[in-house]
Scaffold this motif. Structure first.
Motif, PDB file in Angstrom:
ATOM      1  N   MET A 112       0.841  -1.202   0.000  1.00  0.00           N
ATOM      2  CA  MET A 112       0.000   0.000   0.000  1.00  0.00           C
ATOM      3  C   MET A 112       0.874   1.249   0.000  1.00  0.00           C
ATOM      4  SD  MET A 112      -3.196  -0.994  -0.041  1.00  0.00           S
ATOM      5  CE  MET A 112      -4.243   0.245   0.660  1.00  0.00           C
ATOM      6  N   TYR A 113       1.955   1.210   0.746  1.00  0.00           N
ATOM      7  CA  TYR A 113       2.913   2.325   0.763  1.00  0.00           C
ATOM      8  C   TYR A 113       3.506   2.552  -0.622  1.00  0.00           C
ATOM      9  CZ  TYR A 113       7.767   4.042   1.360  1.00  0.00           C
ATOM     10  OH  TYR A 113       8.970   4.679   1.227  1.00  0.00           O
ATOM     11  N   LEU A 114       3.959   1.476  -1.264  1.00  0.00           N
ATOM     12  CA  LEU A 114       4.536   1.600  -2.598  1.00  0.00           C
ATOM     13  C   LEU A 114       3.509   2.114  -3.602  1.00  0.00           C
ATOM     14  CD1 LEU A 114       6.926   1.139  -4.521  1.00  0.00           C
ATOM     15  CD2 LEU A 114       6.113  -1.213  -4.825  1.00  0.00           C
ATOM     16  N   VAL A 159      -4.243   8.519   0.569  1.00  0.00           N
ATOM     17  CA  VAL A 159      -5.216   7.624   1.187  1.00  0.00           C
ATOM     18  C   VAL A 159      -4.697   6.186   1.193  1.00  0.00           C
ATOM     19  CG1 VAL A 159      -7.508   6.600   0.914  1.00  0.00           C
ATOM     20  CG2 VAL A 159      -7.211   9.070   0.732  1.00  0.00           C
ATOM     21  N   LEU A 160      -4.100   5.745   0.073  1.00  0.00           N
ATOM     22  CA  LEU A 160      -3.517   4.396   0.030  1.00  0.00           C
ATOM     23  C   LEU A 160      -2.436   4.246   1.090  1.00  0.00           C
ATOM     24  CD1 LEU A 160      -3.186   3.872  -3.839  1.00  0.00           C
ATOM     25  CD2 LEU A 160      -4.772   2.700  -2.307  1.00  0.00           C
ATOM     26  N   PHE A 161      -1.589   5.258   1.205  1.00  0.00           N
ATOM     27  CA  PHE A 161      -0.521   5.218   2.208  1.00  0.00           C
ATOM     28  C   PHE A 161      -1.092   5.170   3.620  1.00  0.00           C
ATOM     29  CE2 PHE A 161       2.335   7.615   5.052  1.00  0.00           C
ATOM     30  CZ  PHE A 161       3.445   6.793   4.996  1.00  0.00           C
ATOM     31  N   VAL A 162      -2.114   5.978   3.875  1.00  0.00           N
ATOM     32  CA  VAL A 162      -2.724   6.029   5.211  1.00  0.00           C
ATOM     33  C   VAL A 162      -3.342   4.685   5.577  1.00  0.00           C
ATOM     34  CG1 VAL A 162      -4.643   7.024   6.517  1.00  0.00           C
ATOM     35  CG2 VAL A 162      -3.073   8.514   5.275  1.00  0.00           C
ATOM     36  N   ILE A 163      -3.982   4.030   4.625  1.00  0.00           N
ATOM     37  CA  ILE A 163      -4.553   2.705   4.895  1.00  0.00           C
ATOM     38  C   ILE A 163      -3.439   1.730   5.279  1.00  0.00           C
ATOM     39  CG2 ILE A 163      -5.737   0.725   3.874  1.00  0.00           C
ATOM     40  CD1 ILE A 163      -7.300   2.723   2.133  1.00  0.00           C
ATOM     41  N   GLY A 164      -2.339   1.756   4.526  1.00  0.00           N
ATOM     42  CA  GLY A 164      -1.221   0.882   4.840  1.00  0.00           C
ATOM     43  C   GLY A 164      -0.629   1.165   6.206  1.00  0.00           C
ATOM     44  N   VAL A 165      -0.466   2.437   6.539  1.00  0.00           N
ATOM     45  CA  VAL A 165       0.080   2.803   7.844  1.00  0.00           C
ATOM     46  C   VAL A 165      -0.863   2.370   8.965  1.00  0.00           C
ATOM     47  CG1 VAL A 165       0.608   4.763   9.341  1.00  0.00           C
ATOM     48  CG2 VAL A 165       1.509   4.698   7.022  1.00  0.00           C
TER      49      VAL A 165
END
Length: 213
Positions: A112-114, A159-165
């Motif tokens: 998700m971070y990538l 948003v993708l990064f936040v979900i991963g975090v």
């Protein structure tokens, strides 16, 4: 399971499917360092433009994109994952755990971070990246000032990064509470693990708020 605690190392196919906390930590480290280089390139472009007065190296719109994406890449996609990579690698070892409690969630958080990072910078290939300053405040983030799709891609990427975090912080906290070695109490944890513990507590509240905003 055996997939979560499999042999360390392997080829490219193994790297793409690994759930080993050490390997995920290394992937975080490599990706965050790549983001550091990319953010540094944006900074060099900005400084080249400012090297002399009335320079025409890049136009004003491109300069604003460099400012915005330099800040976003450095703060969100380099600094946080760079620090987190060491926690991913070291913390389970210090707790005496074989891995994080949910290894597949750990791998998911990296991908998700990538995906978030790639989506955020993809605006350069679709007419221009976001150009509203790295804080993305209104009115600069409105359609009137940024009519390109770059700001939408940046929002999706964050948003993708936040979900991963978020799933990663939950994974870390569950590991802290449920997967410590027998006899190890919270106050027996090394200082580094305590630092990671409070970091993920803060991230659990901060990043969902960022994503919502």
């Amino acid at each position: 399971g055996p997939d979560a605690r499999g042999a360390y190392g392997g080829g490219c196919k193994h790297r793409l499917s690994t759930t080993n906390h050490k390997e995920v930590g290394i992937l975080d480290l490599i990706t965050s360092r790549a983001c550091f280089v990319l953010g540094g390139i944006f900074a060099l472009i900005m400084r080249t433009q400012l090297f002399t007065s009335n320079n025409s190296f890049i136009d004003a719109g491109t300069y604003n994109q460099m400012v915005t994406m330099h800040g976003i890449v450095m703060i969100i996609f380099f600094l946080s994952p760079f620090a987190f990579s060491f926690g991913n690698y070291i913390m389970p070892i210090q707790l005496g755990a074989g891995d994080l409690i949910f290894p597949r969630l750990n791998a998911l958080s990296y991908w998700m971070y990538l995906a978030g990072g790639l989506t955020s910078v993809a605006g350069f290939f679709f007419g221009g990246a976001a150009a509203g300053g790295w804080t993305i405040y209104t009115p600069l983030s409105s359609h009137a000032f940024m009519p390109r799709i770059g700001v939408d891609l940046l929002a999706i990427g964050i948003v993708l990064f936040v979900i991963g975090v978020t799933v990663s912080t939950i994974n870390f906290l569950a590991t802290f509470f449920l997967l410590r070695a027998p006899g190890m109490k919270l106050f027996h944890m090394p200082m580094f693990s305590w630092a990671i513990f409070w970091t993920v507590v803060i991230m659990l509240f901060a990043f969902p708020a960022l994503g919502a905003a």
